[in-house]
Design a protein around this motif. Sequence first.
Motif, mmCIF file in Angstrom:
data_model
loop_
_atom_site.group_PDB
_atom_site.id
_atom_site.type_symbol
_atom_site.label_atom_id
_atom_site.label_comp_id
_atom_site.label_asym_id
_atom_site.label_seq_id
_atom_site.Cartn_x
_atom_site.Cartn_y
_atom_site.Cartn_z
ATOM 1 N N TRP A 80 0.151 4.175 -2.790
ATOM 2 C CA TRP A 80 -0.294 5.569 -2.586
ATOM 3 C C TRP A 80 0.747 6.552 -3.129
ATOM 4 O O TRP A 80 0.395 7.611 -3.668
ATOM 5 N N ALA A 81 2.028 6.203 -3.013
ATOM 6 C CA ALA A 81 3.072 7.077 -3.563
ATOM 7 C C ALA A 81 2.926 7.184 -5.079
ATOM 8 O O ALA A 81 3.044 8.272 -5.658
ATOM 9 N N ASP A 82 2.632 6.038 -5.739
ATOM 10 C CA ASP A 82 2.432 6.048 -7.190
ATOM 11 C C ASP A 82 1.221 6.894 -7.569
ATOM 12 O O ASP A 82 1.261 7.659 -8.535
ATOM 13 N N VAL A 83 0.135 6.718 -6.788
ATOM 14 C CA VAL A 83 -1.082 7.477 -7.084
ATOM 15 C C VAL A 83 -0.802 8.977 -6.972
ATOM 16 O O VAL A 83 -1.241 9.772 -7.808
ATOM 17 N N ALA A 84 -0.038 9.371 -5.959
ATOM 18 C CA ALA A 84 0.309 10.785 -5.791
ATOM 19 C C ALA A 84 1.149 11.279 -6.967
ATOM 20 O O ALA A 84 0.924 12.379 -7.491
ATOM 21 N N ALA A 85 2.098 10.441 -7.417
ATOM 22 C CA ALA A 85 2.952 10.825 -8.539
ATOM 23 C C ALA A 85 2.134 10.994 -9.819
ATOM 24 O O ALA A 85 2.349 11.933 -10.591
ATOM 25 N N GLU A 86 1.172 10.082 -10.019
ATOM 26 C CA GLU A 86 0.303 10.197 -11.197
ATOM 27 C C GLU A 86 -0.452 11.521 -11.179
ATOM 28 O O GLU A 86 -0.595 12.187 -12.202
ATOM 29 N N PHE A 87 -0.943 11.878 -9.995
ATOM 30 C CA PHE A 87 -1.707 13.110 -9.874
ATOM 31 C C PHE A 87 -0.821 14.323 -10.163
ATOM 32 O O PHE A 87 -1.243 15.272 -10.825
ATOM 33 N N GLU A 88 0.432 14.264 -9.686
ATOM 34 C CA GLU A 88 1.375 15.355 -9.962
ATOM 35 C C GLU A 88 1.612 15.486 -11.459
ATOM 36 O O GLU A 88 1.645 16.586 -12.012
ATOM 37 N N ASP A 89 1.779 14.349 -12.136
ATOM 38 C CA ASP A 89 2.028 14.367 -13.582
ATOM 39 C C ASP A 89 0.853 14.970 -14.342
ATOM 40 O O ASP A 89 1.023 15.712 -15.307
ATOM 41 N N ALA A 90 -0.357 14.606 -13.897
ATOM 42 C CA ALA A 90 -1.549 15.068 -14.609
ATOM 43 C C ALA A 90 -1.858 16.529 -14.294
ATOM 44 O O ALA A 90 -2.591 17.172 -15.035
ATOM 45 N N ASN A 91 -1.316 17.041 -13.207
ATOM 46 C CA ASN A 91 -1.582 18.429 -12.806
ATOM 47 C C ASN A 91 -0.268 19.159 -12.595
ATOM 48 O O ASN A 91 0.220 19.255 -11.465
ATOM 49 N N LEU A 145 0.814 -1.211 0.000
ATOM 50 C CA LEU A 145 0.000 0.000 0.000
ATOM 51 C C LEU A 145 0.854 1.269 0.000
ATOM 52 O O LEU A 145 0.509 2.258 -0.649
ATOM 53 N N LEU A 146 1.982 1.225 0.722
ATOM 54 C CA LEU A 146 2.846 2.393 0.830
ATOM 55 C C LEU A 146 3.292 2.881 -0.547
ATOM 56 O O LEU A 146 3.139 4.058 -0.887
ATOM 57 N N SER A 147 3.801 1.965 -1.369
ATOM 58 C CA SER A 147 4.235 2.349 -2.717
ATOM 59 C C SER A 147 3.040 2.713 -3.583
ATOM 60 O O SER A 147 3.127 3.584 -4.445
#
Lengths: 332, 440
Positions: B60-71, B56-58
């Motif tokens: 959520w980190a991936d999900v955050a990175a995806e959001f950064e890329d998209a925004n 789960l730790l990685s």
Amino acid sequence: MSTNVEVGEPRADTARGSSPALRPSKRKVRWFEVAGFTVPALVVYVAFVFVPIGFGVVMSLHDGSRIAPLNNFVGLDNFINIFTGGRMFGQPFFWDAVRNNFLIAILSLLLQGPIAIGIALLLNRKMKFRGIVRMLIFVPWIVSEVITGVMFQMLLMPNGAIAVWLERIGLGSIAGTQWLADIGTGGLTSVTFWTVMAVLTWKYIGMAIILFLAGLSGIPDELTEAAQIDGASWWQIQRKITLPLLGPTVRIWAFLSIIGSFQLFDMIWILTRANPTIVGMDTMATYMVQVGMSRDRVGYGSAIAVVLFVITLIVALTYQRFILNRDIGKES
Amino acid sequence: MKTKIRAGGIVALAATVALVASACGGGNEPGDGATNGATGDGVEITWWHNGTGEPLLSFWADVAAEFEDANPGVTVNVQAFQNEELRDTILPNAIAGGTAPDVFQSWGGGELQDYVANGVVKDLTDFIPEPVAGAAEAFRVGDGVYGMPYTTLPSGFWVNMNLWEQAGLTEADFPETLDDLFTSWEKLSDAGIVPVAVGGVDGWPAAHWWYWTALRSVPTEAFQAAITDGDFTDQGWIDASDLLQTILDKNAFNPGWQATSAQQGAASASGMVVMGQAAMQLMGTWDYGVMGGIYNEAEGLDADAQEHAEFLRWFPFPQVDGAAGDPAAIMGGVDGFSVHADAPEEAAKLLAHIVSTDVQQRYAAMGNIPVDAGATDSMPAGPLSDAATAVANASSVQLWLDTALGSAVGGGMNSAIVAFMSGQGGPQDVVDALTSLAAG
């Protein structure tokens, strides 16, 4: 605590003409010296003792939650609730907690005192392996309270080591005893209460023994020898000479033990797995955490903290006034 | 000569220290850390969650990175904390001290009500995607929805099939009704097997039994009235205790259950089930991972070994004939995230991304139960997907009663239930305690 910071009279050895730097000067102590030495300690003391106590008192006048501790000013309602609140089904009850604290304090003295004095007298003789035995007795006191609690919790749980061991030596009838979960009783009739007392004794008797040994080493051998020459038996010497001279140490130990009993939290919390109410083992400190923190009523919890503070203070001052008082004059 | 330190000087010094201390404490306004970047070219979002373990730790980190890329221009700082520490200490302190994160773990219920009452959290009604709207009801306070759910953790029975089959039972014997359950207990007892493990010393695992008998006994409206108004006058609340007494009278719980812990080590209730000392336990779905961990440690297997998957199965709490509660309701937890009232707009968008079908499918593929029913199919087959099916078929998921009532009432309720289960009082005592606790 004395505010006398003046350096004492010149000592005899300075008269022998030692280096002038060592000679105590008679100059006045300057204000920045006083400030330099006291301010750091004072700042820490005020910031981490007085301010939190004051803040606790302020919080105790509110009925707030953790995120907003200063919401809902209620005046003294929390204190009134503590003292007049009735017993509610399955809930921790303040007066049960107070009773337990007093019982634990008294029984700690009655159980640990005689045993510790006995062992200290025994260890005060010259014998083989005395150093090792002394160290072993001291070990339980050095072990962290949490580790001790977890260890006994595991030993005493259902199907734990103690139960299995009792079974094997043919005491199957008591192997099923719920040492830490004697539900529905409280105080002196509860198995759990005595189990906790046993664990506390195991844990803290080492400190009593070490204190008493230190006290015994301060009693001059000449007194014993003189008594022996006069034909006193070993028992007479202990009773008439050693024990009276050990008095100040015993009184200090009793003081520490009482204060510790009133602040008792970790051992109970761990042995009952954070659920002391069901086995009737609440103390004032566990009561405070249960209704204050676990149930998110920090105002009420602070009020209990204030009450606990005042009760401990009264007990401590009373003890000092009536019991420790006799030692103070003798010291000098 | 004695040096006199004037009392006035001490007071002055103390006052100065107090002023300095309060100045330090008062400097941070709520949401300070969050809005820092908002005025510049970038926005910074702080996100606290309880997923300290992998994967789960990685994730959520991936999900955050995806959001950064998209925004572009948005930075997401993700931090993980141990669940109880985050819930009981770190988050409340941060909120009280004005250093709260923008997005944080939320458990719903009474705590969330307190947050709403103090204006700490943002109404997310407009940001909640359609597929998760049902689950988001768990975060409703008044007219607003103050949390975004991402997983459901339903309560049910975890069974050790090795013992179950030893007693001559098969998966076809998974009980539909309470009487079926009692029959299976008799067969297990006859085979010399402890039917049920209960971690009573922790309070809540025992209390979960009462939540279930209450859910089955109390009509839905009366149940909600109790949660919102503290009204426990419905006959169902008495019936709940009577029903639980019937269950207790079967003597199916492990001897010494009052002193047994729930989830720590092989001697705990979870350990007893997975190590083959008791046949079943009533517990939330996280128990699967807990039991796997205990099993792997006891057997000396790798931490991520999945051997326990071969013999652990799940079935829902059975029906009770003639009971007044909603037979299709299920008890459980809903995990989600809330947004701080002063957080930038992007924080709510981050949550919408977290519960998007794509992310939910990947989350489900790791063996978690998603709140988006469209993602349930992504779950690997096994006991957890059985639990997910039960959630999908349920009329509603009732939040754990202690969570729903808030810690001030919930903790006291659990104590009262355990006292009742230990034979200390009657059904009316439980209701009386609940009523006075709810009255404050």
